[in-house]
Design an enzyme around this catalytic site. Structure first.
Site, short mmCIF file in Angstrom:
data_model
loop_
_atom_site.label_atom_id
_atom_site.label_comp_id
_atom_site.label_asym_id
_atom_site.label_seq_id
_atom_site.Cartn_x
_atom_site.Cartn_y
_atom_site.Cartn_z
N ASP A 101 0.97 -1.20 0.12
CA ASP A 101 -0.09 0.06 -0.11
C ASP A 101 0.83 1.09 -0.07
OD1 ASP A 101 0.78 -0.47 2.69
OD2 ASP A 101 -0.66 0.87 3.49
N ASP A 132 8.77 3.81 -1.09
CA ASP A 132 7.89 3.58 0.04
C ASP A 132 6.72 2.87 -0.22
OD1 ASP A 132 7.01 3.41 2.49
OD2 ASP A 132 6.67 5.35 2.94
N GLU A 166 0.31 -0.82 5.85
CA GLU A 166 0.95 -0.04 6.75
C GLU A 166 0.90 1.23 6.91
OE1 GLU A 166 4.90 1.48 7.99
OE2 GLU A 166 3.93 1.97 6.06
N GLU A 167 0.51 2.07 5.77
CA GLU A 167 0.32 3.35 5.77
C GLU A 167 -0.60 3.91 6.54
OE1 GLU A 167 3.07 4.82 5.03
OE2 GLU A 167 4.05 4.33 3.53
N ASP A 193 12.51 -1.03 3.98
CA ASP A 193 11.53 -0.07 4.26
C ASP A 193 12.06 1.26 4.78
OD1 ASP A 193 8.95 1.23 3.54
OD2 ASP A 193 7.90 0.39 5.32
N HIS A 440 5.85 9.90 1.16
CA HIS A 440 4.74 10.77 1.82
C HIS A 440 4.61 12.18 1.21
CE1 HIS A 440 4.28 8.08 5.80
NE2 HIS A 440 4.85 7.23 4.76
N1 BES Z 1 8.66 3.26 5.48
C1 BES Z 1 7.84 4.06 6.50
C2 BES Z 1 8.63 4.11 7.93
C3 BES Z 1 10.11 4.89 7.76
C4 BES Z 1 10.04 6.15 7.59
C5 BES Z 1 11.20 4.01 8.10
C6 BES Z 1 11.34 6.69 7.58
C7 BES Z 1 12.35 4.77 8.07
C8 BES Z 1 12.54 6.01 8.03
C9 BES Z 1 6.61 3.60 6.70
O1 BES Z 1 5.94 3.23 5.40
C10 BES Z 1 5.70 4.62 7.23
O2 BES Z 1 5.49 5.74 6.83
N2 BES Z 1 5.23 4.25 8.58
C11 BES Z 1 4.32 5.25 9.25
C12 BES Z 1 3.80 4.19 10.26
C13 BES Z 1 2.41 4.70 10.70
C14 BES Z 1 1.26 5.04 9.86
C15 BES Z 1 1.69 4.00 11.70
C16 BES Z 1 4.95 6.43 9.68
O3 BES Z 1 6.06 6.27 10.15
O4 BES Z 1 4.44 7.44 9.74
MN MN Z 2 7.13 1.97 4.31
MN MN Z 3 5.20 5.17 4.57
#
Ligand code: BES
Ligand code: MN
Ligand code: MN
Length: 470
Positions: A101, A132, A166-167, A193, A440
């Site tokens: 996603d 991502d 996940e997002e 990721d 993002h």
């Molecule tokens: N890939 C990211 C997490 C990430 C961001 C790892 C920067 C290392 C560096 C993941 O897809 C993400 O965006 N996670 C969300 C999780 C949330 C929706 C619970 C986040 O970190 O905001």
């Molecule tokens: Mn991610």
């Molecule tokens: Mn993300």
């Protein structure tokens, strides 16, 4: 290198080793990724529900196509794509995790391209999900394909868990993992990721922050009122919400919620030294973020702030009239969404309870205050030494020509904590992305070079991991 490369027919890999197969199929690898990127699998929006499903089906078909038996498994939300190739009970088993996603692409007007029409420009793949996480997870799928298509026996058993939420916080994945613990048994989890530390500075990530999420709703009058007839006698919920938000930090950037830091462990000297040893340039950092100045808890360096300290951010705020011209009202409602990044040992629900109590305490009783607590995910720390880390180091060296540095990241991958808590498995976080890949954000991108180096590292990883003695 010029893309598209010319290739007459798909090279089926006869008489090649996996590495030669990767060499021979650069364009095909990219074409398949582009198909993946074309599917608008935005998990947050109900209007994309069909696309998320279509993406799961596409992915499952791809896995089956390369000889990894796969199925789509329902969860309470978007489905999981699960695949496995068990070669021998004597082999080690790697569980790959990734998410298919993506974040919503908005605001569309800030994209120089169309988010779900991938293209290559100046050495970058540009599309929502490029870094991502579609582009990153694809490196592992293609590395596995290189083994299977060339008839090379896989020296490990592989399981793949590809998630579609996940997002949106991975809300249904913990349940799924508990229900399928036996199926998911493995020796180690591999996740790509996250990011490199900088250009040509590949990294292994050993810590991620967690997250806690609440929504706040302040209600004043039961409908919008004329601000002339009533203003001064009936409170304005936006004014009140603004005050509440303003009172959540002190002037040094510390969070003022009672007990917020109770479970935060101080950074160890070892960590502070590790962070300080990494090259960090303030001006580059500002340029990378397009900001004019730094802000934050002045007791900590920037890397300490983002890797080792919790935060509180208002992600959005609504209320009142924002259309053209003026409208003189006391609005009935003001709402906001708040997320807090947590560090290891802080409990998401405990933090939600603390912010609720704090806001209810400071909110005056002449408005109504509701706090909806969504919980979240714990921060994680994974081992920084051991044979898996060494294998990862060798694999990255093979793909990038450089040994990785150890970093933490400020972002969250909720399932990593679950793998440890429920299955008892550690995770290797090997990221091929860059902080300025615009994850993002509009114009998300993934350097072709990083995609390529990721593929070769993923390939080397299979062999390196197979040699690990557990
Ligand atoms: N890939 C990211 C997490 C990430 C961001 C790892 C920067 C290392 C560096 C993941 O897809 C993400 O965006 N996670 C969300 C999780 C949330 C929706 C619970 C986040 O970190 O905001
Ligand atoms: Mn991610
Ligand atoms: Mn993300």
């Amino acid at each position: 290198m010029q893309y598209p490369l010319e290739y007459d027919t798909f090279n089926f890999g006869v008489d090649m080793n996996p590495r030669e197969y990767l060499d021979a199929n650069k364009q095909k690898r990219l074409d398949d990724l582009f198909d993946f990127l074309r599917i608008p699998s935005v998990s947050a929006k109900s209007e994309n529900k069909k696309d998320v499903q279509a993406c799961a089906e596409w992915l499952s078909k791809q896995l089956n196509g390369i000889g990894i038996e796969s199925k789509i498994m329902p969860t309470g939300g978007h489905p999981v794509v699960y695949g496995e190739k068990i070669v021998s009970p004597d082999n080690l088993t790697i569980l790959y995790y990734g998410h298919y996603d993506v974040q919503p692409p908005e605001p569309l007007e800030l994209w120089k391209t169309t988010p779900f029409e991938p293209l290559i420009e100046d050495g970058y793949i540009i599309a929502r999900g490029a870094t991502d996480d579609k582009g990153q997870l694809w490196t592992h799928v293609k590395a596995l394909e290189a083994y299977l298509a060339t008839g090379t026996e896989l020296p490990v058993n592989v399981k793949l868990l590809m998630e579609g939420e996940e997002e949106s916080g991975s809300e249904n994945l913990e349940r799924f993992i508990k229900d399928n613990a036996e199926m998911l048994k493995a020796d180690i989890v591999v996740v790509s990721d996250s990011g490199q530390f900088g250009k040509d500075k590949p990294a292994v990530t050993y810590g991620l922050r967690g997250l806690a999420f609440v929504e706040v709703k302040i209600t004043g009058p039961d409908r919008d009122l004329h601000s002339g007839s009533f203003g001064g006698s009936i409170a304005n919920p936006i004014n009140i919400l603004g005050k509440i938000i303003g009172a959540l930090h002190d002037e040094n950037g510390k969070i003022t919620i009672d007990g917020f830091y109770d479970d935060v462990k101080p950074l160890t000297n070892w960590e502070r030294e590790q962070f300080a040893a990494l090259p960090f340039n303030k001006d580059e950092y500002l340029a990378k973020t397009g900001s004019v100045g730094l802000f934050g808890d002045t007791d900590y360096t920037v890397l300490e702030q983002i890797w080792g300290r919790p935060t509180l951010d208002v992600n959005g705020i609504t209320g009142g009239y924002q259309g053209e011209g003026a409208k003189t009202i006391i609005p009935s409602l003001a709402t906001c969404k708040i997320t807090m990044r947590l560090v290891a040992d802080q409990d998401p629900m405990d933090i939600c309870n603390k912010i609720e109590k704090h806001i209810k305490n400071i909110c005056p009783d002449y408005v109504k205050c509701e706090v909806t607590k969504h919980g979240g995910a714990r921060g994680v720390v994974v081992p920084t030494e051991g044979p898996w880390l060494e294998a990862a180091g060798e694999a990255i060296k093979s793909g990038f020509g450089i040994k990785p540095v150890f970093v933490k990241e400020g972002g969250s991958i909720p399932v990593v904590g679950t793998f440890k808590e429920v299955l008892g498995i550690d995770t290797l976080l090997l990221g091929w992305g860059q902080a300025d890949d615009n994850a993002h954000s509009p114009n998300e991108r993934f350097a072709l070079k990083d995609f390529e180096r990721g593929c070769y590292s993923a390939l080397a990883l299979i062999d390196e991991m197979s040699k690990v003695k557990v």
